[in-house]
Write a protein that holds these residues in place. Structure first.
Motif, PDB file in Angstrom:
ATOM      1  N   GLY A   1      -4.832  -6.326  -1.141  1.00  0.00           N
ATOM      2  CA  GLY A   1      -5.625  -7.499  -1.512  1.00  0.00           C
ATOM      3  C   GLY A   1      -4.956  -8.349  -2.571  1.00  0.00           C
ATOM      4  O   GLY A   1      -4.948  -9.582  -2.491  1.00  0.00           O
TER       5      GLY A   1
ATOM      6  N   GLY B   1       0.814  -1.207   0.000  1.00  0.00           N
ATOM      7  CA  GLY B   1       0.000   0.000   0.000  1.00  0.00           C
ATOM      8  C   GLY B   1       0.849   1.258   0.000  1.00  0.00           C
ATOM      9  O   GLY B   1       0.547   2.235  -0.695  1.00  0.00           O
TER      10      GLY B   1
ATOM     11  N   ILE C   1      -4.525  -0.692   3.132  1.00  0.00           N
ATOM     12  CA  ILE C   1      -5.228   0.547   3.481  1.00  0.00           C
ATOM     13  C   ILE C   1      -4.385   1.374   4.448  1.00  0.00           C
ATOM     14  O   ILE C   1      -4.225   2.587   4.276  1.00  0.00           O
TER      15      ILE C   1
ATOM     16  N   SER D   1      -5.242  -6.875   2.847  1.00  0.00           N
ATOM     17  CA  SER D   1      -6.060  -5.754   2.365  1.00  0.00           C
ATOM     18  C   SER D   1      -6.077  -4.626   3.387  1.00  0.00           C
ATOM     19  O   SER D   1      -5.909  -3.454   3.036  1.00  0.00           O
ATOM     20  N   LEU D   2      -6.286  -4.971   4.645  1.00  0.00           N
ATOM     21  CA  LEU D   2      -6.272  -3.968   5.708  1.00  0.00           C
ATOM     22  C   LEU D   2      -4.896  -3.314   5.810  1.00  0.00           C
ATOM     23  O   LEU D   2      -4.786  -2.096   5.972  1.00  0.00           O
TER      24      LEU D   2
ATOM     25  N   LYS E   1      -5.197   3.373  -3.656  1.00  0.00           N
ATOM     26  CA  LYS E   1      -5.954   2.115  -3.684  1.00  0.00           C
ATOM     27  C   LYS E   1      -5.255   1.030  -2.871  1.00  0.00           C
ATOM     28  O   LYS E   1      -4.960  -0.056  -3.370  1.00  0.00           O
TER      29      LYS E   1
ATOM     30  N   TRP F   1      -6.389  -0.907  -0.574  1.00  0.00           N
ATOM     31  CA  TRP F   1      -7.151  -2.147  -0.469  1.00  0.00           C
ATOM     32  C   TRP F   1      -6.849  -3.061  -1.652  1.00  0.00           C
ATOM     33  O   TRP F   1      -6.780  -4.280  -1.502  1.00  0.00           O
TER      34      TRP F   1
END
Length: 127
Positions: free
Chosen positions: A72, A60, A114, A110-111, A66, A68
């Motif tokens: 992801g 990230g 972010i 994913s977290l 983006k 996530w």
């Protein structure tokens, strides 16, 4: 290479480096202590989730947008690599339990993505 592709490479490399370090530490613990492998199951799972989260943070941060998606995709790429290794190397498919583990890995990555975008210095400069 695109920013997302570069972010995925950094993220997945981070995951595998952390996984190797954790595996090395646990192998030393198993070798030199009276700890049994069965007693480390949840600790290994937690360490894996943390590794995927950190890999997502790195991805990230590198993608700078983006999170996530970059996190992801890092989780999905990790799952694909492990699945291919297990399927092609050992001729075994994932069990339902393994799918649940990898769903947790995907969520953690994913977290992490972010969080990584929001920690990115370039993101703070644009705000």
């Amino acid at each position: 290479m695109s920013r997302l592709g570069s972010a995925l490479v950094y993220g997945i490399a981070t995951v595998f480096v952390l996984a190797a370090l954790v595996s090395f530490i646990f192998s030393l613990l198993l070798k030199w202590t009276d700890i049994h492998e069965s007693s480390l199951t949840w600790i290994v799972f937690a360490a894996s989730v943390v590794s995927l989260f950190i890999g997502g943070v790195v991805a990230g941060g590198k993608s700078q947008e983006k999170g996530w998606l970059s996190g992801g995709l890092t989780g999905l790429l990790f799952t694909a690599i492990i699945f291919l290794f297990q399927f092609l190397g050992m001729e075994k498919s994932f069990t339902a339990e393994q799918w649940l583990y990898h769903l947790a890995f995907f969520a953690a990555a994913s977290l992490g993505g972010i969080v990584g975008v929001n920690l990115s210095p370039a993101r703070r400069e644009r705000a």
